[in-house]
Design a protein around this motif. Structure first.
Motif, PDB file in Angstrom:
ATOM      1  N   ASN A 206       0.855  -1.187   0.000  1.00 51.96           N
ATOM      2  CA  ASN A 206       0.000   0.000   0.000  1.00 51.96           C
ATOM      3  C   ASN A 206       0.895   1.242   0.000  1.00 51.96           C
ATOM      4  O   ASN A 206       1.556   1.540   0.985  1.00 51.96           O
ATOM      5  N   THR A 208      -0.200   4.374  -0.538  1.00 51.20           N
ATOM      6  CA  THR A 208      -0.981   5.606  -0.423  1.00 51.20           C
ATOM      7  C   THR A 208      -1.005   6.123   1.011  1.00 51.20           C
ATOM      8  O   THR A 208      -1.841   6.931   1.372  1.00 51.20           O
ATOM      9  N   THR A 209      -0.088   5.653   1.858  1.00 52.60           N
ATOM     10  CA  THR A 209      -0.085   6.113   3.253  1.00 52.60           C
ATOM     11  C   THR A 209       0.516   7.518   3.339  1.00 52.60           C
ATOM     12  O   THR A 209       1.131   8.015   2.388  1.00 52.60           O
TER      13      THR A 209
END
Ligand SMILES: *[C@@H]1O[C@H](CO)[C@@H](O)[C@H](O)[C@H]1NC(C)=O
Ligand SMILES: *[C@@H]1O[C@H](CO)[C@@H](O)[C@H](O)[C@H]1NC(C)=O
Length: 482
Positions: A206, A208-209
């Protein structure tokens, strides 16, 4: 004699984390001792935490400046604090996501306010030295007409990996559905690195942190607009990576920045927690017999991992100092040690919430360091010839492990991100502390230490690069019309 009016004045802003503040403070002192005027900015929270942890803290006389003693020795270092956007009582460690959002989106407005007050009043302030992890320095430098210096507190390899995030993505090694697993051989100055050795953020599925957003904005975008990048790295340890970076931007490896005469240790407080004094306990132990265990200021471990390490330490039968800082796990429960642990270790082990790392690992009775591989820890361990048992947790620690174990061979892996049993832990601790393999580590360590030691001698690369940086900066400052 140089008129005060002619002295360059730099304003320095570190990221509000322990591992960043330490090299920033050392750099401030180094620049001030070369005739710079420094204005050092800490967040109110960091300031509060440092002053509350300092041994001579007296709540009645609120100490409002950590550089008071340094100034008495003639250094011109001013100090100011700034809000990070949250009240002092807010738990930044438990709410790290919110905190990082604040840093990413609110902090720059506070910086802007403060600069409006101090830079506009003092026309001699000509230069900004900001942490590379911030996304705002070029905007602020432009607004206040300051020469932009970016300070990267980690190795050059980690810098160049973030700097080339676009290449990693195009080639399918980052931010793809099915990331490639073969070695990465297309980044200038990097001779093939395995995807598993990338900083944790570049391995994440992921992307998109908030941290990814910050890295993209800062190390990938903003730093490319800086006039100069200085780095807490050593040229001899990463020659190819560094010379490839130097083809892109003025890049100066000036590390390790730490103060060796103990000057900063005694006069400028840097620690965010009260330090337990371990020297008395250490003195009673045989030479090289003590294992120092610390996961640094930020890394979190699970309850199971901590318990397994505790059992491993018991089984190993070596003497140890274990730093278990408050908040090492994502909760503040204190019952994570095995029942009867402290009774069983008796005088063989000392568990403390925090310590002065330099005074522990510089002690001759310390012979090994079980570490999370934070960059300051690695540099300090090299400096004091202490081989490492590596337990990297996140960020650059993953990549630092590769240097220590695979490249320089001055440490072993505790585990390679797999669960580990207490028996293995005990066995590896013993292998680190004694026997033939331990002697090999010490031999290699001697060679690496020699390079690092030489780099900061008067004829070494870091000293030369530092002087070059100061000279180039001076020219750049004089070319900026104010
Ligand atoms: C700092 O960087 C900004 C953005 O690239 C640039 O516009 C500015 O000229 C730089 N500052 C100075 C004083 O050179
Ligand atoms: C990725 O992280 C963001 C931010 O933490 C979160 O909102 C989102 O749900 C995550 N996406 C996935 C697929 O886990």
């Amino acid at each position: 004699m140089e008129d005060n009016q002619d002295k360059p004045h730099a304003i320095m802003v570190p990221c509000p984390f322990q591992g960043h503040i330490i090299p920033f403070i050392h750099l401030a002192i180094k620049l001030a001792s070369k005739g710079y005027i420094i204005t050092f900015i800490n967040t109110e929270k960091i300031h509060h935490q440092i002053t509350n942890s300092s041994p001579d803290h007296d709540p009645k006389t609120t100490q409002d400046d950590i550089f008071t003693e340094a100034r008495k020795s003639g250094l011109e270092i001013h100090y100011a604090t700034i809000s990070d956007g949250f009240p002092l009582g807010f738990d930044r460690s438990l709410n790290d996501d919110q905190f990082l959002h604040g840093l990413a989106h609110v902090f720059s407005a506070h910086v802007d306010d403060l600069f409006g007050k101090i830079v506009n009043k003092d026309s001699r302030i000509s230069c900004l030295i900001a942490d590379t992890f911030f996304g705002w320095p070029s905007m602020i430098a432009k607004k206040y007409n300051l020469v932009n210096v970016s300070f990267w507190t980690q190795p050059a390899l980690v810098f160049t990996l973030y700097y080339h995030m676009d290449l990693l993505k195009i080639n399918g090694h980052y931010d793809c559905h099915d990331n490639r697993e073969d070695a990465i051989d297309y980044i200038p100055g990097v001779e093939g690195i395995k995807p598993k050795d990338l900083p944790s953020y570049l391995q994440a599925s992921n992307t998109t942190t908030i941290v990814h957003g910050m890295i993209h904005k800062s190390v990938f975008e903003d730093v490319k607009k800086a006039d100069f990048v200085i780095c807490n790295a050593v040229e001899e340890l990463e020659p190819k990576t560094i010379s490839a970076l130097q083809e892109k931007q003025p890049f100066y490896p000036i590390g390790p920045t730490f103060a060796l005469n103990g000057f900063t240790m005694n006069t400028v407080a840097t620690s965010l927690w009260s330090e337990s004094d371990c020297t008395h306990w250490l003195q009673a132990k045989p030479h090289g017999s003590v294992l120092y265990v610390s996961f640094g200021s930020l890394a979190c471990c699970s309850r199971e991992e901590v318990a397994e390490i505790a059992h491993g330490l018991l089984l190993s039968e070596v003497s140890f100092i274990w730093v278990l800082r408050p908040g090492i796990m994502d909760s503040y429960d204190n019952d994570f040690l095995p029942v009867g642990f402290e009774d069983e270790i008796k005088d063989r082990g000392l568990v403390v919430p925090w310590s002065c790392q330099i005074s522990v690992i510089s002690h001759p009775t310390v012979g090994g360091f079980l570490t999370h591989c934070g960059w300051n820890s690695v540099l300090e361990s090299i400096w004091f010839n202490v081989p490492m048992l590596c337990y990297p947790v996140f960020a650059d620690q993953i990549t630092n492990r590769k240097f220590v174990v695979d490249d320089w061979k001055i440490g072993f892996n505790l585990c390679d991100r797999k669960p580990i049993s207490r028996d293995e832990i005990a066995e590896k601790i013993n292998r680190l502390m004694s026997g033939k393999s331990a002697n090999d580590l010490r031999k290699n360590m001697g060679q690496i230490k020699e390079k690092v030691e030489h780099s900061i001698s008067s004829v070494g690369s870091s000293e030369k690069n530092f002087n070059q940086f100061i000279g180039d900066l001076k020219v750049r400052i004089s070319n900026v019309t104010r």
